[in-house]
Design a protein around this motif. Structure first.
Motif, PDB file in Angstrom:
ATOM      1  N   SER A   1     -46.403 -42.466  18.418  1.00 14.22           N
ATOM      2  CA  SER A   1     -47.189 -41.553  18.217  1.00 14.22           C
ATOM      3  C   SER A   1     -46.855 -40.401  17.606  1.00 14.22           C
ATOM      4  N   TYR A   2     -47.356 -39.576  16.769  1.00 17.16           N
ATOM      5  CA  TYR A   2     -46.799 -38.557  16.130  1.00 17.16           C
ATOM      6  C   TYR A   2     -48.011 -37.274  16.031  1.00 17.16           C
TER       7      TYR A   2
ATOM      8  N   LEU B   1     -38.207 -41.489  11.774  1.00 17.75           N
ATOM      9  CA  LEU B   1     -37.936 -42.374  12.837  1.00 17.75           C
ATOM     10  C   LEU B   1     -36.452 -42.241  12.980  1.00 17.75           C
ATOM     11  N   GLY B   2     -35.891 -41.691  14.005  1.00 20.35           N
ATOM     12  CA  GLY B   2     -34.601 -41.360  14.209  1.00 20.35           C
ATOM     13  C   GLY B   2     -33.993 -40.683  12.884  1.00 20.35           C
ATOM     14  N   ARG B   3     -33.239 -40.926  12.067  1.00 16.36           N
ATOM     15  CA  ARG B   3     -32.737 -39.821  10.944  1.00 16.36           C
ATOM     16  C   ARG B   3     -33.483 -40.868   9.715  1.00 16.36           C
ATOM     17  N   ARG B   4     -34.193 -41.532   9.822  1.00 17.30           N
ATOM     18  CA  ARG B   4     -34.891 -42.222   8.654  1.00 17.30           C
ATOM     19  C   ARG B   4     -36.508 -41.866   8.525  1.00 17.30           C
ATOM     20  N   VAL B   5     -36.912 -41.942   7.322  1.00 15.74           N
ATOM     21  CA  VAL B   5     -38.048 -41.743   7.171  1.00 15.74           C
ATOM     22  C   VAL B   5     -38.969 -42.993   6.908  1.00 15.74           C
ATOM     23  N   VAL B   6     -39.811 -43.561   7.536  1.00 17.42           N
ATOM     24  CA  VAL B   6     -40.480 -44.864   7.523  1.00 17.42           C
ATOM     25  C   VAL B   6     -41.949 -44.650   7.108  1.00 17.42           C
ATOM     26  N   SER B   7     -42.342 -45.743   6.540  1.00 15.01           N
ATOM     27  CA  SER B   7     -43.983 -45.853   6.184  1.00 15.01           C
ATOM     28  C   SER B   7     -44.594 -46.159   7.654  1.00 15.01           C
TER      29      SER B   7
ATOM     30  N   LEU C   1     -43.873 -34.884  20.895  1.00 15.50           N
ATOM     31  CA  LEU C   1     -44.240 -36.014  19.799  1.00 15.50           C
ATOM     32  C   LEU C   1     -43.734 -34.951  18.337  1.00 15.50           C
ATOM     33  N   ARG C   2     -43.317 -35.747  17.664  1.00 16.16           N
ATOM     34  CA  ARG C   2     -42.743 -35.307  16.179  1.00 16.16           C
ATOM     35  C   ARG C   2     -43.693 -35.298  15.493  1.00 16.16           C
ATOM     36  N   PRO C   3     -43.758 -34.324  14.406  1.00 22.24           N
ATOM     37  CA  PRO C   3     -44.997 -34.140  13.396  1.00 22.24           C
ATOM     38  C   PRO C   3     -44.594 -35.033  12.297  1.00 22.24           C
ATOM     39  N   ILE C   4     -45.775 -35.637  11.682  1.00 19.75           N
ATOM     40  CA  ILE C   4     -45.327 -36.697  10.718  1.00 19.75           C
ATOM     41  C   ILE C   4     -44.980 -36.058   9.498  1.00 19.75           C
TER      42      ILE C   4
END
Ligand code: ADP
Ligand code: ZN
Ligand code: ZN
Length: 675
Positions: free
Chosen positions: A2-3, A19-25, A44-47
């Protein structure tokens, strides 16, 4: 996951998220409000970025993915992202906007259907089929129909006109074919007929840029017709009205890795979801489909005769027990068959000879010490390829030059055992002559001869143009091709599948032989003298008896009776758990552990677990592979069991104690095709 998002995003919107240190789709799965819900202390982290350049994926598309992920026991996100074009995951919103603009410009405008190829007048039987399809679509939108039509009965023409009707109604059509690259002629037929309409292809042979462009054309609703292989079942099509699955029995509709989905089965589900008519076409339907049609769960329509009234080829079984004994260990070519092939040459007609084994010989052998050309990394023989004098493993790819002498005893006289297409081509070249002494023009089509880009098209072109007398090859040449000059088809060594441990082997062999026979006599003027030859040591086998009569229904009835007696599909439902490890012990230990965990589950009462066994080629590239069959009379019970079992398997994998008991990979295959 959830974001939060600063603005409300529609379900189906593609996003990039941290996601963690990466950026995922990711894909917004549930519509959500911009205000973060104060969930019990979870922050929650923002998208990252929302890809608003594209319209969101439809609710129906998301439901298709949810269903497939649940049924085939994969993660929703994993499946969704794996079936989208890879570039969707790589491009920024601005880049996508650019791609979209290009597609809009190229395909978004109005079209004129003036360039379209003209359709032939339908036969009476074809007309009935199309009429019934239209009636059924009105009465029961989203229903599935089995179109059982003999080879050359005009099924493809029915697909073309059904698609034309869908387009005329303002809807999109999706046509799935087994292997688009094998039948360039079929694609050409669609392109020609729908010239002036917007038609795109979706298959794994496209470049990433082409795949994105074609996918976008479908997603934006510009493409009227999508022609594709199994992955196209996941094409996003906002106006979908028709799904055709050509050669619905073909095993290539089942994905063999990752999410092991059946595009054919998903087509049936998707049709219901989107009220799109589903047509499953085949001359030899899968027994699962045949059974459902008999039960009335699918409509059934048939085209029992060839276009133009041509006869199906006469099937001749050559009893190899009576053939002269061959020198060496090669299956001979029966003298009658050689004579029949020479007759064709004399008449200027073409023949097709097939053998499901490429290379020159499946194994090299030393008669002195018994050495054989095994692969050091696999439980398989390395195949002798004479053309480049290599020994090649068809499982791990290991290729080496053929040794001059036996590696074990130094004997110079190591000999090929058995025969592949290269050797068959060589044998035929020595046996076949035109009346004036000219050698026969022989072409070989298999995975080796068609590796270069354009090679297959060139070779098929030569056959269609009449520049080839005899076409030799693997099952690549038996599928779908509309050869007009072939009057003789021969299967030189099909017996092996009669006694395979895979219960589907007879079904596959029958389909293969019927398909192959279907390449002969496609021109009604020659159909009367077209023949299908089968060399066999078991001429009385019921499978061949049904083949002689072209009697699919009788074959299906006998197979279904056998399956019912043995409790096999479609009378039961299967899943296969496979494990790969460095040692067979580790793979077996994982499967045994899995069986123990199953015993503790309530849902296990309705399923049977069989003991672990090695896969048909147990070791490939030094990885040992074991499998365990799970069976249930009820599909729902099997599904319940798998959902309860899978979490236990993930945990089992994590908790493997010693390095010895660790496995490399495991996977569950629902409705497995190869056992
Ligand atoms: P199938 O897909 O059942 O093998 P096809 O649709 O390829 O059959 O038809 C076999 C051949 O007959 C093709 O060459 C096709 O162009 C031709 N054909 C199909 N329907 C008609 C028709 N109504 N009139 C004339 N030719 C036809
Ligand atoms: Zn030797
Ligand atoms: Zn190997």
């Amino acid at each position: 996951m959830s974001y939060t998002s600063a603005s409300a995003l529609a379900a189906g919107t593609l996003v990039r998220v941290p996601l963690g240190r990466r950026v995922v789709s990711g894909i917004v799965w549930d519509e959500f409000a911009s205000a973060p819900s104060a969930d019990a202390g979870v922050e929650l982290r923002p998208i990252g970025e929302a890809l608003t350049a594209l319209p969101p994926l439809s609710t129906d598309w998301c439901r298709l993915i949810s269903f497939a992920a649940g049924y085939y026991q994969r993660g929703i996100g994993e499946l969704a992202l794996s079936v989208l074009p890879p570039q969707l995951r790589q491009l920024t919103d601005a880049q996508l906007l650019g791609r979209r603009a290009k597609v809009d410009k190229l395909l978004g405008g109005a079209v004129s259907a003036s360039g379209a190829g003209s359709a032939p007048e339908l036969s009476a039987e074809q007309s009935v089929v199309l009429q019934r399809l239209a009636e059924q679509a009105r009465a029961e939108p989203g229903a599935t129909t089995l179109l059982h039509g003999v080879t050359g009965s005009g099924k493809t023409e029915v697909y073309l006109q059904a698609a034309a009707q869908a387009l005329a109604a303002g809807r999109q059509a999706l046509v799935l074919v087994p292997e688009i690259n094998l039948t360039p002629q079929l694609e050409a037929r669609f392109v020609e007929r729908f010239a002036g309409h917007r038609i795109v292809a979706l298959h794994s042979g496209l470049t990433p840029a082409q795949r994105l462009r074609n996918w976008l054309a479908a997603h934006l609703g510009h493409a009227d017709l999508v022609l594709g292989t199994r992955l196209a079942i996941f094409a996003s099509m906002p106006r979908l009205g028709l799904i055709v699955v050509d050669e619905e029995h073909d095993p290539s509709y089942k994905q063999q890795e990752g999410a092991r989905y059946s595009a054919r089965d998903l087509a049936v589900y998707r049709g219901k979801l989107e009220a799109a008519t589903v047509v499953l076409g085949s001359a030899t339907p899968s027994l699962e489909t045949w059974q459902r049609a008999r039960q009335g769960r699918y409509h059934a329509l048939s085209l029992p005769r060839r276009i133009g009234g041509g006869a199906l080829p006469a099937v001749r079984l050559v009893d190899m027990n009576k053939a002269p004994k061959a020198k060496g260990a090669t299956t001979p070519l029966a003298p009658q068959l050689v004579e029949a092939l020479n007759d064709r040459l004399a008449r200027g007609e073409q023949s097709l000879v097939f053998l499901n084994r490429r290379g020159y010989a499946p194994v090299l052998h030393c008669a002195d010490c018994g050495w054989k050309s095994g692969c050091p990394h696999c439980s398989a023989w390395r195949v002798f390829h004479k053309i480049d004098r290599t020994l090649r493993c068809h499982h791990c790819g290991l290729a080496e030059r053929v040794p001059r002498a036996c590696p074990d005893c130094g004997n110079l006289d190591i000999a090929p055992l058995g025969r592949g297409t290269e050797r068959l081509e060589e044998q035929l070249a020595t046996l076949l002559r035109h009346a004036d002494g000219r050698p026969a023009r022989i072409a070989r089509i298999d995975a080796d001869s068609t590796r270069a880009k354009g090679a297959l098209e060139a070779q098929l072109g030569a056959v269609h143009a009449g520049d080839v007398d005899v076409l030799v090859g693997t099952q690549m040449i038996t599928k779908g091709h509309d050869f007009r000059r072939i009057t003789l088809v021969a299967a030189v060594n099909p017996d092996a599948s009669l006694f395979s441990s895979d219960f589907r082997a007879p079904e596959r062999l029958f389909a293969l032989l019927m398909q192959a026979a279907g390449r002969a006599g496609r021109d009604a003027r020659q159909a009367g003298r077209s023949e299908m030859w089968v060399q066999t040591w078991h001429p009385a086998h019921p499978l061949y008896e049904a083949l002689i009569r072209h009697d699919f229904a009788a074959f299906a009835a006998s197979q279904l009776a056998e399956r019912e007696a043995a409790g096999l599909p479609p009378w039961s439902h299967l899943a296969m758990l496979r494990a790969e490890a460095r040692t067979p012990q580790a793979a077996t230990a994982f499967l045994s552990g899995a069986a123990e965990r199953a015993a503790g589950l309530a849902a296990a009462d309705a399923v049977t677990l069989y003991p672990p066994v090695p896969t048909s080629v147990a070791r490939v590239a030094n990885v040992e592979r074991m499998q365990m069959l799970v069976e249930s009379p009820s599909r729902a019970a099997l599904q319940r069991f798998l959902s309860a079992w899978l979490p236990a398997l993930h945990e089992l994998r994590r908790t493997a104690k010693s390095a010895d008991s660790r496995i490399l990979r495991w996977a569950v295959d629902v409705d497995p095709l190869s056992i």
